[in-house]
Design a protein around this motif. Structure first.
Motif, PDB file in Angstrom:
ATOM      1  N   ASN A 143       0.829  -1.205   0.000  1.00 26.40           N
ATOM      2  CA  ASN A 143       0.000   0.000   0.000  1.00 26.40           C
ATOM      3  C   ASN A 143       0.866   1.259   0.000  1.00 26.40           C
ATOM      4  N   VAL A 182      -0.483  -7.220   1.951  1.00 26.81           N
ATOM      5  CA  VAL A 182      -1.885  -7.476   2.291  1.00 26.81           C
ATOM      6  C   VAL A 182      -2.791  -7.254   1.087  1.00 26.81           C
ATOM      7  N   TYR A 183      -3.970  -7.878   1.143  1.00 26.48           N
ATOM      8  CA  TYR A 183      -5.019  -7.710   0.139  1.00 26.48           C
ATOM      9  C   TYR A 183      -6.134  -6.912   0.795  1.00 26.48           C
ATOM     10  N   ASN A 184      -6.479  -5.784   0.210  1.00 21.26           N
ATOM     11  CA  ASN A 184      -7.355  -4.831   0.885  1.00 21.26           C
ATOM     12  C   ASN A 184      -8.843  -5.142   0.804  1.00 21.26           C
ATOM     13  N   ARG A 185      -9.276  -5.880  -0.224  1.00 21.93           N
ATOM     14  CA  ARG A 185     -10.707  -6.128  -0.393  1.00 21.93           C
ATOM     15  C   ARG A 185     -11.132  -7.291   0.510  1.00 21.93           C
ATOM     16  N   ILE A 210      -5.115  -8.950   6.763  1.00 23.03           N
ATOM     17  CA  ILE A 210      -5.715  -7.926   7.613  1.00 23.03           C
ATOM     18  C   ILE A 210      -7.068  -8.334   8.183  1.00 23.03           C
TER      19      ILE A 210
END
Length: 272
Positions: A143, A182-185, A210
């Motif tokens: 990010n 990390v994967y945000n969705r 997350i």
């Protein structure tokens, strides 16, 4: 468990006792108590104390780490000192751009350090960072890296390809672990699985996460599947040394070592 065997590494706010308690029943391989982004400035001191207390209670067979605040902040020094007396397995250091940052934390905290690669300077210094005394692994901080590189919001990971591969190369050259960002969705399981598979394909050992719901996906993708494990065991049993034919293909010592590493990882994460 060896850090290299970890598949799922879950960030949790150190200021959230409910999330910490829940983590003790999750199938993640590492719990990372976060003192940085997840905690507001006026709650940093309380979160530090809560993290030390939670580490004392333990997380079972899971590895436990704490992400401290970056050098130059008001909390960095106290957090390093607190980690030395804590039961943390690792200290996660954000925004690393120089090997000296890792050495400094290691010398004070006396815990192995996982360095986060989150900037253009961090990517270009990844080899030196990975080789620094006390560095046990690298995390991609995608990010922040996107922002530093000027990658538009909503763009794919094409612009991160060099940075990710450079970090994998740096880690492998230093003999340490390396993990995807990390994967945000949170409601996109298919997207998470695809990103895990892409990261696995370029050499990442596992993925930072997350949300607890992401843990099973990361475990499934980064863990040895049943077919690969069965193939590895047959190869090990059949090998007699040197180059030879095995089930229609040529194998040598390198392939036997890879098969043994796969079996060792499966045993470490309870898949054997």
């Amino acid at each position: 468990m060896l850090l290299r065997h970890a598949r799922s590494l879950l960030f949790l706010p150190a200021s959230n006792p409910r999330a910490i308690a829940k983590a003790r029943a999750l199938p993640c391989d590492m719990v990372i108590l976060d003192l940085e982004d997840a905690v507001p400035d006026d709650a940093k001191a309380a979160a530090r104390a809560a993290a030390v207390e939670a580490l004392g209670e333990g997380f079972g067979a899971r590895l436990a780490a704490v992400r401290i605040n970056v050098e130059g902040t008001a909390w960095h020094g106290a957090e390093m000192v607190a980690m030395k007396a804590s039961a943390a397995d690792y200290v996660v250091l954000p925004k690393v751009e120089r090997a000296r940052q890792v050495r400094d934390v290691f010398s004070v905290a006396q815990k192995p350090v996982i360095a986060m690669i989150e900037s253009a300077r961090g990517v270009l210094a990844a080899a030196e960072i990975a080789a620094a005394e006390g560095c046990a692994g690298l995390f991609m901080g995608n990010n922040d890296l996107r922002r530093d590189l000027g990658i538009p919001a909503g763009a794919g990971r094409e612009g991160l390809a060099f940075a990710m591969q450079a970090s994998v190369l740096a880690a492998r050259a230093a003999g340490i672990a390396v993990f995807d960002g990390v994967y945000n969705r949170l409601d996109d399981e298919a997207g998470l699985a695809a990103e895990c598979a892409a990261g696995h394909a370029i050499g990442f050992d596992g993925k930072t996460l997350i949300h607890p719901a992401q843990v099973p996906v990361a475990n499934a993708v980064f863990g040895p599947d049943a077919q690969a494990l069965a193939d590895a065991r047959r190869l090990i049993a059949a090998a007699t040394g040197g180059a030879e034919r095995f089930e229609g293909r040529m194998i040598e010592t390198m392939h036997v070592e890879q098969a043994r590493a796969l079996v060792a990882r499966a045993e470490a994460v309870g898949q054997a």
